[in-house]
Enzyme design. Structure first.
Site: not given
Ligand code: SIN
Length: 527
Positions: A127, A351
């Site tokens: 990520e 978020h």
């Molecule tokens: C995501 O799945 O993009 C969120 C993961 C996160 O916010 O750590």
């Protein structure tokens, strides 16, 4: 007179319960702490304001980060966390996170959490801002739900844990700098109760509902920040709010999260005209830190006079999309979008709150016997911008630390009688409900959102000042308590954002667009 409690009460006249440890909140932080404390033999009561399944943890898609890959080590995870944190991480706390995190994830596996596997063992994805593939996931994109399932099973099997759903924590009972429990509203009967407890752990989760567009569920109303603040607990780094770059942006649909793992597997961002733009903003392109990607999208939306950009999944391949992202595929299909054929319209949405209740390395606040864990806390591991998938990990690591700390305490003295009657405090007018909630969401989104300025923050401050007379009223139901908590937390965030005259991580000021060395420090607020 400053508000101390949101209602009038006298503990002498209320039914009481007694427990060794009261845990407020049932996401991963609350559940894991409950299980760890229960293992020491203590009696635990865990309360949640709605059903136990209503939490940010339950909805977490991308996963949980841990340096478990053959090419990885805690030191690399440390470096990536520090880079994302933009100069404000507490290095000692991050060392704790990346080292103890590995052990806690292995424990989760022993407890029955089933993570996805491939021919090499655990399947690891990437990520934003991670230099290695180190994000474990479950059922493709339902990682949080799987961890919550495994933990709930463990907690429910403990005979010394009582779980009470639909129990709303109204305020903390604190005297002489020591927490003795909480006032709790049993929502079905509307009965107010006193929960006397040797220790209290706040695990109330996030604050996404302070904004109009959020990936968070309806319960994420920053209750923990507000009730801690009223009780004199220190709040740190409240101005740092993370906007997820890619939430679904379809008319009349919720801002459903489109996991960063979609970009990790090859998804690319296109502007409203269909052109890729992220390589022009950052060398890591779509996998740049979240704040960078979110602001780049915002800029492209302004340039293209549009409310959205697009996430193109064609490089991933149809069968992999379905297998790897079954929840996203099915949810988008419910809204009429076939993501194996069409790009996904996306826009940033609130978020995660990096700041919160200040805790030390043992999870303790500045009040004796009061601890905090998970998103409601500020342990220093996230700095100004959280590294993706570090939050479930933080809940585990600090939950275990809190349990170890609590086990060392001697029994608590009985809590005193508390009586609160705010002078002339009548009942709160019914307009302190949905309209006020919507109004504050609008102000927060427009003035204290992804892009901020002195003018906007001053307008927000006026909004809060105009509503300060509400402090002279007593709430009559949980809905009003929630709105009052949201107002308190929003004001705290707005104040810190106005104070920080620079841009860093999740705090961007149009009028001070660069980081400033003078501001490489924290903002602490105390009620
Ligand atoms: C995501 O799945 O993009 C969120 C993961 C996160 O916010 O750590």
């Amino acid at each position: 007179m400053k508000r101390r409690y949101v209602i009038n009460f006298n503990t002498k006249n209320l039914p009481e319960r007694q427990t060794d440890c009261l845990i407020i909140g049932g996401g991963v932080a609350g559940l894991f702490t409950a299980w760890q404390v229960a293992r020491t033999g203590a009696n635990v009561t865990l309360i949640t304001k709605q059903a136990l399944t209503e939490s940010n943890s339950q909805q977490a898609q991308g996963g949980i980060a841990a340096a478990l890959g053959a090419d990885d080590c805690p030191e690399l995870h440390f470096q990536d966390t520090i880079t994302a944190g933009a100069g404000l991480c507490d290095e000692e706390a991050v060392q704790v996170l990346v080292h103890e995190g590995r052990e806690q994830v292995k424990l989760l596996l022993q407890l029955g959490a089933e993570f996805d596997r491939d021919e090499n063992g655990l399947s690891l994805t990437r990520e934003g801002c991670h230099s290695r593939r180190r994000v474990l996931h479950a059922q493709g994109d339902a990682t949080g739900a799987e961890i919550v399932r495994a933990l709930q099973q463990q907690v429910r099997a403990c005979r010394n844990v009582v779980i009470l759903e639909s129990h709303y924590a109204v305020d903390l009972l604190v005297s002489d700098q020591c927490c003795h429990g909480a006032l709790v509203l049993q929502q079905a009967s509307r009965q107010l109760e006193v929960f006397r407890s040797g220790t209290v752990v706040l695990a109330t989760g996030g604050a996404g509902q302070l904004y109009r567009h959020t990936t968070n569920p309806g319960v994420a109303t920053a209750d923990g920040i507000a009730l801690a603040y009223r009780a004199g607990v220190e709040i740190m780094d409240a101005e740092f709010i993370q906007f997820h770059p890619t939430a679904l942006a379809l008319a009349n649909t919720p801002s459903f999260l489109i996991s960063e793992a979609v970009r990790g597997e090859g998804g690319i961002l296109l502007d409203p005209k269909g052109q890729r733009f992220m390589p022009a903003y950052h060398e890591m392109a779509e996998l740049a830190p979240r704040d960078v990607v979110a602001r780049a999208i915002h800029q492209e939306m302004v340039k293209g006079a549009s409310d959205q950009v697009y996430l193109d999944l064609s490089r991933i391949g149809k069968s992999k999309i379905k297998k790897r992202f079954p929840t996203i595929t099915a949810t988008c299909a419910r809204y009429g979008l076939d993501i194996t054929e069409q790009p996904i319209p996306v826009a940033p949405a609130a978020h995660y709150m990096m700041g919160g209740v200040k805790i030390n390395l043992q999870g303790q606040t500045n009040i004796d016997r009061l601890y905090c864990c998970g998103e409601a806390s500020c342990s220093g591991v996230h700095g100004a911008n959280r590294l993706a998938s570090n939050s479930l990990l933080e809940g585990l690591v600090f939950g275990a630390r809190i349990a170890r700390e609590i086990a060392k305490l001697s029994p608590a003295a009985a809590g005193p009688v508390v009586h609160w009657q705010q002078e002339g405090q009548p009942e709160l007018a019914p307009e302190a409900g949905p309209d006020l909630r919507a109004g504050l969401q609008q102000v927060m989104s427009e003035q204290v959102g992804l892009v901020r300025s002195a003018a906007g923050l001053t307008a927000a401050a006026h909004f809060f000042a105009e509503r300060s007379p509400i402090q002279h009223y007593a709430a009559v139901n949980a809905g009003q308590m929630e709105v009052l908590n949201m107002l308190e937390a929003a004001r705290i965030i707005g104040m810190a954002a106005a104070m920080r005259t620079e841009s860093r991580g999740g705090h961007f000021r149009q009028d001070y667009p660069e980081p400033s060395a003078n501001w490489q420090k924290h903002i602490l607020q105390k009620g």
